[in-house]
Design a protein around this motif. Structure first.
Motif, PDB file in Angstrom:
ATOM      1  N   ARG A 189       0.838  -1.204   0.000  1.00 52.25           N
ATOM      2  CA  ARG A 189       0.000   0.000   0.000  1.00 52.25           C
ATOM      3  C   ARG A 189       0.872   1.251   0.000  1.00 52.25           C
ATOM      4  O   ARG A 189       0.663   2.180  -0.781  1.00 52.25           O
ATOM      5  N   ASP A 190       1.882   1.278   0.870  1.00 55.95           N
ATOM      6  CA  ASP A 190       2.762   2.440   0.960  1.00 55.95           C
ATOM      7  C   ASP A 190       3.565   2.632  -0.325  1.00 55.95           C
ATOM      8  O   ASP A 190       3.793   3.762  -0.768  1.00 55.95           O
ATOM      9  N   ALA A 191       3.980   1.528  -0.963  1.00 54.83           N
ATOM     10  CA  ALA A 191       4.743   1.613  -2.206  1.00 54.83           C
ATOM     11  C   ALA A 191       3.901   2.237  -3.314  1.00 54.83           C
ATOM     12  O   ALA A 191       4.412   3.038  -4.110  1.00 54.83           O
ATOM     13  N   GLU A 192       2.624   1.895  -3.361  1.00 53.73           N
ATOM     14  CA  GLU A 192       1.750   2.494  -4.366  1.00 53.73           C
ATOM     15  C   GLU A 192       1.600   3.989  -4.133  1.00 53.73           C
ATOM     16  O   GLU A 192       1.639   4.789  -5.071  1.00 53.73           O
ATOM     17  N   THR A 193       1.441   4.382  -2.869  1.00 53.65           N
ATOM     18  CA  THR A 193       1.319   5.802  -2.531  1.00 53.65           C
ATOM     19  C   THR A 193       2.595   6.560  -2.876  1.00 53.65           C
ATOM     20  O   THR A 193       2.554   7.624  -3.495  1.00 53.65           O
ATOM     21  N   LEU A 194       3.751   6.005  -2.481  1.00 53.24           N
ATOM     22  CA  LEU A 194       5.023   6.676  -2.764  1.00 53.24           C
ATOM     23  C   LEU A 194       5.328   6.725  -4.246  1.00 53.24           C
ATOM     24  O   LEU A 194       5.882   7.716  -4.733  1.00 53.24           O
ATOM     25  N   THR A 195       4.979   5.687  -4.975  1.00 53.49           N
ATOM     26  CA  THR A 195       5.201   5.689  -6.426  1.00 53.49           C
ATOM     27  C   THR A 195       4.436   6.847  -7.064  1.00 53.49           C
ATOM     28  O   THR A 195       4.997   7.611  -7.862  1.00 53.49           O
ATOM     29  N   ALA A 196       3.177   6.996  -6.718  1.00 48.67           N
ATOM     30  CA  ALA A 196       2.374   8.094  -7.281  1.00 48.67           C
ATOM     31  C   ALA A 196       2.934   9.453  -6.860  1.00 48.67           C
ATOM     32  O   ALA A 196       3.053  10.365  -7.694  1.00 48.67           O
ATOM     33  N   MET A 197       3.319   9.590  -5.578  1.00 52.41           N
ATOM     34  CA  MET A 197       3.825  10.868  -5.081  1.00 52.41           C
ATOM     35  C   MET A 197       5.150  11.238  -5.746  1.00 52.41           C
ATOM     36  O   MET A 197       5.323  12.370  -6.213  1.00 52.41           O
ATOM     37  N   MET A 198       6.081  10.305  -5.811  1.00 55.68           N
ATOM     38  CA  MET A 198       7.393  10.613  -6.386  1.00 55.68           C
ATOM     39  C   MET A 198       7.310  10.840  -7.893  1.00 55.68           C
ATOM     40  O   MET A 198       8.044  11.666  -8.431  1.00 55.68           O
ATOM     41  N   LYS A 255       7.547   2.801   8.796  1.00 56.62           N
ATOM     42  CA  LYS A 255       6.845   1.514   8.886  1.00 56.62           C
ATOM     43  C   LYS A 255       5.412   1.593   8.385  1.00 56.62           C
ATOM     44  O   LYS A 255       4.864   0.607   7.926  1.00 56.62           O
ATOM     45  N   ASP A 256       4.787   2.757   8.513  1.00 58.86           N
ATOM     46  CA  ASP A 256       3.395   2.894   8.104  1.00 58.86           C
ATOM     47  C   ASP A 256       3.150   4.318   7.625  1.00 58.86           C
ATOM     48  O   ASP A 256       3.096   5.251   8.426  1.00 58.86           O
ATOM     49  N   LEU A 257       3.008   4.479   6.335  1.00 65.05           N
ATOM     50  CA  LEU A 257       2.810   5.797   5.737  1.00 65.05           C
ATOM     51  C   LEU A 257       1.529   6.469   6.237  1.00 65.05           C
ATOM     52  O   LEU A 257       1.447   7.690   6.251  1.00 65.05           O
ATOM     53  N   GLU A 258       0.551   5.673   6.657  1.00 62.07           N
ATOM     54  CA  GLU A 258      -0.697   6.253   7.161  1.00 62.07           C
ATOM     55  C   GLU A 258      -0.514   6.955   8.497  1.00 62.07           C
ATOM     56  O   GLU A 258      -1.388   7.701   8.927  1.00 62.07           O
ATOM     57  N   GLN A 259       0.618   6.753   9.152  1.00 59.79           N
ATOM     58  CA  GLN A 259       0.860   7.387  10.445  1.00 59.79           C
ATOM     59  C   GLN A 259       1.719   8.645  10.348  1.00 59.79           C
ATOM     60  O   GLN A 259       1.983   9.292  11.355  1.00 59.79           O
ATOM     61  N   VAL A 260       2.157   8.981   9.136  1.00 56.81           N
ATOM     62  CA  VAL A 260       2.973  10.182   8.986  1.00 56.81           C
ATOM     63  C   VAL A 260       2.192  11.255   8.242  1.00 56.81           C
ATOM     64  O   VAL A 260       1.187  10.972   7.592  1.00 56.81           O
ATOM     65  N   ASP A 261       2.668  12.483   8.349  1.00 54.95           N
ATOM     66  CA  ASP A 261       2.050  13.614   7.663  1.00 54.95           C
ATOM     67  C   ASP A 261       2.570  13.626   6.223  1.00 54.95           C
ATOM     68  O   ASP A 261       3.744  13.947   5.980  1.00 54.95           O
ATOM     69  N   LEU A 262       1.715  13.266   5.290  1.00 55.11           N
ATOM     70  CA  LEU A 262       2.137  13.163   3.889  1.00 55.11           C
ATOM     71  C   LEU A 262       2.523  14.511   3.289  1.00 55.11           C
ATOM     72  O   LEU A 262       3.358  14.564   2.390  1.00 55.11           O
ATOM     73  N   ASP A 263       1.946  15.604   3.788  1.00 55.18           N
ATOM     74  CA  ASP A 263       2.336  16.927   3.299  1.00 55.18           C
ATOM     75  C   ASP A 263       3.773  17.246   3.713  1.00 55.18           C
ATOM     76  O   ASP A 263       4.535  17.824   2.940  1.00 55.18           O
ATOM     77  N   VAL A 264       4.128  16.867   4.938  1.00 57.58           N
ATOM     78  CA  VAL A 264       5.500  17.066   5.407  1.00 57.58           C
ATOM     79  C   VAL A 264       6.451  16.202   4.582  1.00 57.58           C
ATOM     80  O   VAL A 264       7.502  16.668   4.134  1.00 57.58           O
TER      81      VAL A 264
END
Length: 141
Positions: A22-31, A106-115
């Motif tokens: 899940r986190d890899a999909e989010t980071l792929t789109a963001m990067m 460890k869990d992208l849902e626990q961090v501030d994605l804007d930061v």
């Protein structure tokens, strides 16, 4: 290191546990959005764009402009400008650990994605500006 040309979706699909996928999909789109470049594999790393680095010692090689690896214990985000360059932002990021040039989440849902986005954007700008005398960078793609 050079891009290996392996299937990015396959690398993500093989990642475990499920949170890493899940986190890899989010980071792929963001990067991809931040760099404007498609993802490519560099072994087990998913990188975006290419740059050439050179140290004063003469050591040189190639790297992605931004990149991450969905490791079992945590997602590793590679920052060519080092984590110290982002000390203030990291205080606001949320749960993470760090090494000299790596951010472990460890869990992208626990961090501030804007930061996190701000950290990635500043790191990319540093790379595009050519780095420093201690690590000269040239964007090649």
């Amino acid at each position: 290191m050079k891009p290996t040309g392996d299937d990015v979706a396959g690398l993500i699909a093989r990642s475990s546990p499920a949170a890493r996928r899940r986190d890899a999909e989010t980071l792929t789109a963001m990067m991809q959005e931040i760099t404007g470049r498609p993802p490519q594999t560099w072994g087990t790393i998913i990188g975006f764009g290419t740059c050439h680095y050179r140290y004063p010692t003469g050591t040189e090689g190639d790297s992605g402009l931004l990149g991450f690896a969905p490791r079992k214990s945590a997602t590793t985000i590679y920052l060519l400008d080092g984590v110290d360059a982002h000390a203030d932002a990291l205080e606001k990021l949320g749960p993470h650990t760090a090494g000299a040039g790596c951010l472990y989440i460890k869990d992208l849902e626990q961090v501030d994605l804007d930061v996190l986005r701000g950290i990635l954007e500043r790191s990319l700008a540093w790379v595009e500006a050519g780095g420093t005398d201690q690590m000269q960078l040239t964007v090649t793609d």
